[in-house]
Scaffold this motif. Structure first.
Motif, PDB file in Angstrom:
ATOM      1  N   MET A  12      66.868 -20.904   9.384  1.00  0.00           N
ATOM      2  CA  MET A  12      66.570 -21.767   8.244  1.00  0.00           C
ATOM      3  C   MET A  12      65.864 -23.053   8.686  1.00  0.00           C
ATOM      4  SD  MET A  12      67.518 -20.571   5.235  1.00  0.00           S
ATOM      5  CE  MET A  12      67.774 -22.017   4.188  1.00  0.00           C
ATOM      6  N   PRO A  13      65.142 -23.702   7.762  1.00  0.00           N
ATOM      7  CA  PRO A  13      64.622 -25.036   8.058  1.00  0.00           C
ATOM      8  C   PRO A  13      65.792 -25.951   8.423  1.00  0.00           C
ATOM      9  CG  PRO A  13      63.742 -24.214   5.975  1.00  0.00           C
ATOM     10  CD  PRO A  13      64.805 -23.255   6.405  1.00  0.00           C
ATOM     11  N   GLY A  14      65.588 -26.803   9.411  1.00  0.00           N
ATOM     12  CA  GLY A  14      66.632 -27.755   9.775  1.00  0.00           C
ATOM     13  C   GLY A  14      67.602 -27.299  10.843  1.00  0.00           C
ATOM     14  N   VAL A  15      67.461 -26.056  11.336  1.00  0.00           N
ATOM     15  CA  VAL A  15      68.383 -25.602  12.390  1.00  0.00           C
ATOM     16  C   VAL A  15      67.949 -26.081  13.772  1.00  0.00           C
ATOM     17  CG1 VAL A  15      69.187 -23.556  11.121  1.00  0.00           C
ATOM     18  CG2 VAL A  15      67.312 -23.318  12.747  1.00  0.00           C
ATOM     19  N   GLY A  16      66.720 -26.564  13.891  1.00  0.00           N
ATOM     20  CA  GLY A  16      66.268 -27.094  15.177  1.00  0.00           C
ATOM     21  C   GLY A  16      65.405 -26.150  15.979  1.00  0.00           C
ATOM     22  N   LYS A  17      64.722 -25.218  15.314  1.00  0.00           N
ATOM     23  CA  LYS A  17      63.893 -24.250  16.040  1.00  0.00           C
ATOM     24  C   LYS A  17      62.849 -24.943  16.906  1.00  0.00           C
ATOM     25  CE  LYS A  17      62.668 -22.180  12.233  1.00  0.00           C
ATOM     26  NZ  LYS A  17      63.439 -22.862  11.182  1.00  0.00           N
ATOM     27  N   SER A  18      62.153 -25.914  16.334  1.00  0.00           N
ATOM     28  CA  SER A  18      61.100 -26.613  17.093  1.00  0.00           C
ATOM     29  C   SER A  18      61.692 -27.517  18.170  1.00  0.00           C
ATOM     30  CB  SER A  18      60.213 -27.429  16.153  1.00  0.00           C
ATOM     31  OG  SER A  18      59.518 -26.563  15.283  1.00  0.00           O
ATOM     32  N   THR A  19      62.711 -28.273  17.806  1.00  0.00           N
ATOM     33  CA  THR A  19      63.330 -29.200  18.766  1.00  0.00           C
ATOM     34  C   THR A  19      63.925 -28.437  19.948  1.00  0.00           C
ATOM     35  OG1 THR A  19      63.870 -30.640  16.910  1.00  0.00           O
ATOM     36  CG2 THR A  19      65.026 -31.059  18.985  1.00  0.00           C
ATOM     37  N   ILE A  20      64.724 -27.437  19.659  1.00  0.00           N
ATOM     38  CA  ILE A  20      65.356 -26.633  20.716  1.00  0.00           C
ATOM     39  C   ILE A  20      64.288 -25.848  21.479  1.00  0.00           C
ATOM     40  CG2 ILE A  20      66.854 -24.616  21.087  1.00  0.00           C
ATOM     41  CD1 ILE A  20      68.680 -25.854  18.856  1.00  0.00           C
ATOM     42  N   GLY A  21      63.278 -25.353  20.755  1.00  0.00           N
ATOM     43  CA  GLY A  21      62.217 -24.570  21.384  1.00  0.00           C
ATOM     44  C   GLY A  21      61.454 -25.340  22.446  1.00  0.00           C
ATOM     45  N   VAL A  22      61.109 -26.589  22.146  1.00  0.00           N
ATOM     46  CA  VAL A  22      60.370 -27.432  23.101  1.00  0.00           C
ATOM     47  C   VAL A  22      61.201 -27.646  24.367  1.00  0.00           C
ATOM     48  CG1 VAL A  22      59.564 -29.789  23.534  1.00  0.00           C
ATOM     49  CG2 VAL A  22      58.929 -28.649  21.426  1.00  0.00           C
ATOM     50  N   ILE A  23      62.467 -28.000  24.197  1.00  0.00           N
ATOM     51  CA  ILE A  23      63.330 -28.281  25.355  1.00  0.00           C
ATOM     52  C   ILE A  23      63.583 -27.000  26.152  1.00  0.00           C
ATOM     53  CG2 ILE A  23      65.568 -29.169  26.110  1.00  0.00           C
ATOM     54  CD1 ILE A  23      65.584 -30.795  23.411  1.00  0.00           C
ATOM     55  N   LEU A  24      63.865 -25.903  25.460  1.00  0.00           N
ATOM     56  CA  LEU A  24      64.097 -24.623  26.137  1.00  0.00           C
ATOM     57  C   LEU A  24      62.871 -24.229  26.958  1.00  0.00           C
ATOM     58  CD1 LEU A  24      65.868 -22.093  26.623  1.00  0.00           C
ATOM     59  CD2 LEU A  24      64.801 -21.100  24.576  1.00  0.00           C
ATOM     60  N   ALA A  25      61.691 -24.346  26.363  1.00  0.00           N
ATOM     61  CA  ALA A  25      60.458 -23.987  27.067  1.00  0.00           C
ATOM     62  C   ALA A  25      60.304 -24.802  28.351  1.00  0.00           C
ATOM     63  CB  ALA A  25      59.247 -24.187  26.155  1.00  0.00           C
ATOM     64  N   LYS A  26      60.561 -26.099  28.278  1.00  0.00           N
ATOM     65  CA  LYS A  26      60.467 -26.951  29.470  1.00  0.00           C
ATOM     66  C   LYS A  26      61.461 -26.520  30.528  1.00  0.00           C
ATOM     67  CE  LYS A  26      58.840 -31.271  27.409  1.00  0.00           C
ATOM     68  NZ  LYS A  26      59.228 -32.640  27.051  1.00  0.00           N
ATOM     69  N   GLU A  27      62.680 -26.214  30.096  1.00  0.00           N
ATOM     70  CA  GLU A  27      63.739 -25.904  31.058  1.00  0.00           C
ATOM     71  C   GLU A  27      63.594 -24.536  31.719  1.00  0.00           C
ATOM     72  OE1 GLU A  27      67.662 -26.792  29.579  1.00  0.00           O
ATOM     73  OE2 GLU A  27      67.140 -28.893  29.225  1.00  0.00           O
ATOM     74  N   ILE A  28      62.897 -23.598  31.064  1.00  0.00           N
ATOM     75  CA  ILE A  28      62.733 -22.271  31.671  1.00  0.00           C
ATOM     76  C   ILE A  28      61.303 -22.032  32.158  1.00  0.00           C
ATOM     77  CG2 ILE A  28      64.673 -21.282  30.390  1.00  0.00           C
ATOM     78  CD1 ILE A  28      62.629 -19.870  28.565  1.00  0.00           C
ATOM     79  N   GLY A  29      60.439 -23.066  32.019  1.00  0.00           N
ATOM     80  CA  GLY A  29      59.068 -22.952  32.526  1.00  0.00           C
ATOM     81  C   GLY A  29      58.156 -22.107  31.662  1.00  0.00           C
ATOM     82  N   TYR A  30      58.411 -22.076  30.362  1.00  0.00           N
ATOM     83  CA  TYR A  30      57.574 -21.327  29.422  1.00  0.00           C
ATOM     84  C   TYR A  30      56.683 -22.293  28.646  1.00  0.00           C
ATOM     85  CZ  TYR A  30      59.804 -16.650  29.634  1.00  0.00           C
ATOM     86  OH  TYR A  30      60.231 -15.405  30.000  1.00  0.00           O
ATOM     87  N   GLN A  31      55.669 -21.755  27.991  1.00  0.00           N
ATOM     88  CA  GLN A  31      54.860 -22.511  27.037  1.00  0.00           C
ATOM     89  C   GLN A  31      55.664 -22.632  25.738  1.00  0.00           C
ATOM     90  OE1 GLN A  31      51.636 -23.747  27.573  1.00  0.00           O
ATOM     91  NE2 GLN A  31      52.045 -23.119  29.670  1.00  0.00           N
ATOM     92  N   PHE A  32      55.293 -23.584  24.885  1.00  0.00           N
ATOM     93  CA  PHE A  32      55.910 -23.687  23.563  1.00  0.00           C
ATOM     94  C   PHE A  32      54.844 -23.573  22.488  1.00  0.00           C
ATOM     95  CE2 PHE A  32      57.015 -26.185  19.791  1.00  0.00           C
ATOM     96  CZ  PHE A  32      58.125 -25.466  19.373  1.00  0.00           C
ATOM     97  N   LEU A  33      55.109 -22.750  21.489  1.00  0.00           N
ATOM     98  CA  LEU A  33      54.211 -22.597  20.344  1.00  0.00           C
ATOM     99  C   LEU A  33      54.997 -22.826  19.063  1.00  0.00           C
ATOM    100  CD1 LEU A  33      52.212 -19.301  21.034  1.00  0.00           C
ATOM    101  CD2 LEU A  33      51.320 -21.615  21.032  1.00  0.00           C
ATOM    102  N   ASP A  34      54.453 -23.613  18.169  1.00  0.00           N
ATOM    103  CA  ASP A  34      55.062 -23.814  16.862  1.00  0.00           C
ATOM    104  C   ASP A  34      54.173 -23.108  15.843  1.00  0.00           C
ATOM    105  OD1 ASP A  34      55.690 -24.927  14.258  1.00  0.00           O
ATOM    106  OD2 ASP A  34      56.822 -26.471  15.330  1.00  0.00           O
ATOM    107  N   ALA A  35      54.675 -22.027  15.253  1.00  0.00           N
ATOM    108  CA  ALA A  35      53.866 -21.219  14.334  1.00  0.00           C
ATOM    109  C   ALA A  35      53.421 -22.022  13.115  1.00  0.00           C
ATOM    110  CB  ALA A  35      54.642 -19.972  13.907  1.00  0.00           C
TER     111      ALA A  35
END
Length: 167
Positions: A12-35
């Motif tokens: 759902m909106p507001g669960v933190g997909k973008s916020t968590i996604g950016v941090i997760l990507a940095k921590e595992i060495g992946y790129q981040f994309l926001d659809a």
């Protein structure tokens, strides 16, 4: 992460997909994309303006097209909350990525979210947040390879649980 598959975050909106996604990507060495940003870039306008101009169904058609064309490797992809209505896109992600549903109880979500229309949330006429929550929860569970229950956890705690389940 084990197999190098990209990770798609749904919820759902507001669960933190973008916020968590950016941090997760940095921590595992992946790129981040926001659809949602990819959609805005393609259409040259904000989500709320796309919805106002093209209507609910027109917006979903654009969202489906943009998401089904994402071919990112070693990436964390945050989708818009309505991406689960886009069957072609979700089947594409199911084939190529690991889909993670960030699940948050309605009571917490309703406190987090302000003006849904201002956020560019694809609502049908007369649809409430509760209607949307109930309708989408079934779809999120249908497509998810993994469900992370956020409950009242903060971002750091949710991230730790997520990384633990992915390793």
């Amino acid at each position: 992460m084990k197999d190098g598959k990209s990770i798609v975050l749904i919820g759902m909106p507001g669960v933190g997909k973008s916020t968590i996604g950016v941090i997760l990507a940095k921590e595992i060495g992946y790129q981040f994309l926001d659809a949602d940003l990819l959609i805005q870039e393609q259409e040259g306008m904000l989500l709320k303006d796309i919805i106002a101009t093209k209507g609910h169904d027109g917006f979903l058609a654009v969202e489906n097209q943009v998401n089904r064309e994402v071919n990112a490797k070693h990436s964390v992809i945050a989708t818009g909350g309505s991406a689960v209505y886009c069957e072609e896109a979700m089947l594409h992600y199911k084939d190529t990525c690991q889909i993670i549903y960030l699940r948050c109880p309605y009571e917490i979500l309703s406190k987090r979210l302000g003006d849904l229309k201002g956020r560019g949330v694809a609502l049908k006429d007369g649809q409430t947040l509760l209607d949307l929550f109930e309708e989408r929860s079934v779809l999120y569970e249908k497509y998810a390879d993994l469900i992370i229950d956020e409950g009242d956890k903060g971002i750091e705690e949710t991230l730790e649980i997520l990384k633990e389940k992915l390793s």
